[in-house]
Write an enzyme that holds these catalytic residues in place. Sequence first.
Site, PDB file in Angstrom:
ATOM      1  N   ASN A   1      -4.418  -3.116  -4.044  1.00  0.00           N
ATOM      2  CA  ASN A   1      -5.214  -3.313  -5.275  1.00  0.00           C
ATOM      3  C   ASN A   1      -6.042  -4.694  -4.936  1.00  0.00           C
ATOM      4  OD1 ASN A   1      -3.342  -5.300  -5.289  1.00  0.00           O
ATOM      5  ND2 ASN A   1      -2.485  -4.714  -7.159  1.00  0.00           N
TER       6      ASN A   1
ATOM      7  N   GLU B   1      -1.914 -10.793  -8.273  1.00  0.00           N
ATOM      8  CA  GLU B   1      -2.031  -9.430  -8.883  1.00  0.00           C
ATOM      9  C   GLU B   1      -3.456  -9.676  -9.529  1.00  0.00           C
ATOM     10  OE1 GLU B   1      -0.936  -7.122  -7.384  1.00  0.00           O
ATOM     11  OE2 GLU B   1       1.346  -7.196  -7.785  1.00  0.00           O
TER      12      GLU B   1
ATOM     13  N   ASP C   1       4.495 -16.372  -0.160  1.00  0.00           N
ATOM     14  CA  ASP C   1       5.277 -15.806  -1.366  1.00  0.00           C
ATOM     15  C   ASP C   1       6.609 -15.265  -1.010  1.00  0.00           C
ATOM     16  OD1 ASP C   1       4.456 -13.529   0.382  1.00  0.00           O
ATOM     17  OD2 ASP C   1       2.793 -12.968  -1.272  1.00  0.00           O
TER      18      ASP C   1
ATOM     19  N   HIS D   1      -5.043  -7.523  -3.985  1.00  0.00           N
ATOM     20  CA  HIS D   1      -4.547  -8.901  -4.101  1.00  0.00           C
ATOM     21  C   HIS D   1      -4.153  -9.559  -2.789  1.00  0.00           C
ATOM     22  CE1 HIS D   1      -0.154  -7.138  -3.727  1.00  0.00           C
ATOM     23  NE2 HIS D   1      -0.452  -7.354  -2.384  1.00  0.00           N
TER      24      HIS D   1
HETATM   25  C1  GLP Z   1       2.529  -7.833  -0.045  1.00  0.00           C
HETATM   26  C2  GLP Z   1       2.345  -9.189   0.302  1.00  0.00           C
HETATM   27  C3  GLP Z   1       0.748  -9.768   0.729  1.00  0.00           C
HETATM   28  C4  GLP Z   1       0.545  -8.482   1.811  1.00  0.00           C
HETATM   29  C5  GLP Z   1       0.405  -7.181   1.097  1.00  0.00           C
HETATM   30  C6  GLP Z   1       0.209  -6.018   2.188  1.00  0.00           C
HETATM   31  O1  GLP Z   1       2.167  -7.570  -1.371  1.00  0.00           O
HETATM   32  N1  GLP Z   1       2.562 -10.305  -0.928  1.00  0.00           N
HETATM   33  O2  GLP Z   1       0.779 -10.868   1.183  1.00  0.00           O
HETATM   34  O3  GLP Z   1      -0.856  -8.855   2.054  1.00  0.00           O
HETATM   35  O4  GLP Z   1       1.971  -6.788   0.894  1.00  0.00           O
HETATM   36  O5  GLP Z   1       0.979  -5.669   2.957  1.00  0.00           O
HETATM   37  P1  GLP Z   1       1.026  -4.785   4.252  1.00  0.00           P
HETATM   38  O6  GLP Z   1       0.235  -5.697   5.300  1.00  0.00           O
HETATM   39  O7  GLP Z   1       2.289  -4.222   4.680  1.00  0.00           O
HETATM   40  O8  GLP Z   1       0.065  -3.781   3.875  1.00  0.00           O
END
Ligand code: GLP
Length: 261
Positions: free
Chosen positions: A136, A143, A67, A138
């Site tokens: 959440n 989402e 993404d 995802h």
């Molecule tokens: C973002 C990314 C996800 C990732 C999430 C959690 O939303 N799009 O791919 O898994 O963050 O991030 P973190 O590892 O910093 O908690």
Amino acid sequence: MEVVVCRDYQEMSKSAAAMVAQLLRRKPHAVLGLATGSTPLGLYKELIRLHKQEGLDFSQVTSFNLDEYVGLDPQHDQSYHYFMHENFFRHININLRQVHVPSGTAKDYGAFCQWYEQRIKECGGIDLQVLGIGSNGHIAFNEPLSSLQSRTRIKTLARQTIEDNARFFARREDVPIFAVTMGVGTIMEARRIVLLANGGAKAKAVAAAVEGPVSAMITASALQMHPDCTFYADDDAAAGLTMRDYYQWIQAHPPAAPTIQ
Ligand code: GLP
């Protein structure tokens, strides 16, 4: 789904790196699906170490990132392009022509998303997809209520995601509200999936994804339908799992054909 409860973040990162390294040794031209966020940083660090100290070769690897924020150009220090170059690509010998990160500055997002899907297919599909998980539930930026068959497209970020990611930006208002993301359906086509979760802030999402019903409200729960998914959680992230003893029991007794004594 295989659930692996790890002692700590380092053990989780090393196990995931070993999985990637094993794939690359068997298939040097593998296609990797890569994730951003703080969680996979330990995995990238370990892969860089394996490259520098043990000669792990990325020269034939193709990669696709999950993404990117809409509106951030690749030089923006919070773009996922920048994150990947700084934390991984510039430290290994990957061919940058074989690296793909969704564009956050496309003129025509519809066309771009179609091209991205097409490109994954042309490259033979993703062999191993790395995932984190949002608080959440995802995966990527899928989402709550994202179709479990969704493809690469633009998504509006949930308020919770904006709050969670605000720590990386100077001001909360700077967090983009749209992102281009691979769909749940795109992710589910990867031949193998490894999800990493660490910290107590992920415990609720992990429990819902692993032991809750398959639901578009928790897009990581779709992974229950994947034939080859390993879900790593450190002690804190695994805190809400009710069958934890069983997962550890399986780890201690790897499945094998029973024999009659
Ligand atoms: C973002 C990314 C996800 C990732 C999430 C959690 O939303 N799009 O791919 O898994 O963050 O991030 P973190 O590892 O910093 O908690």
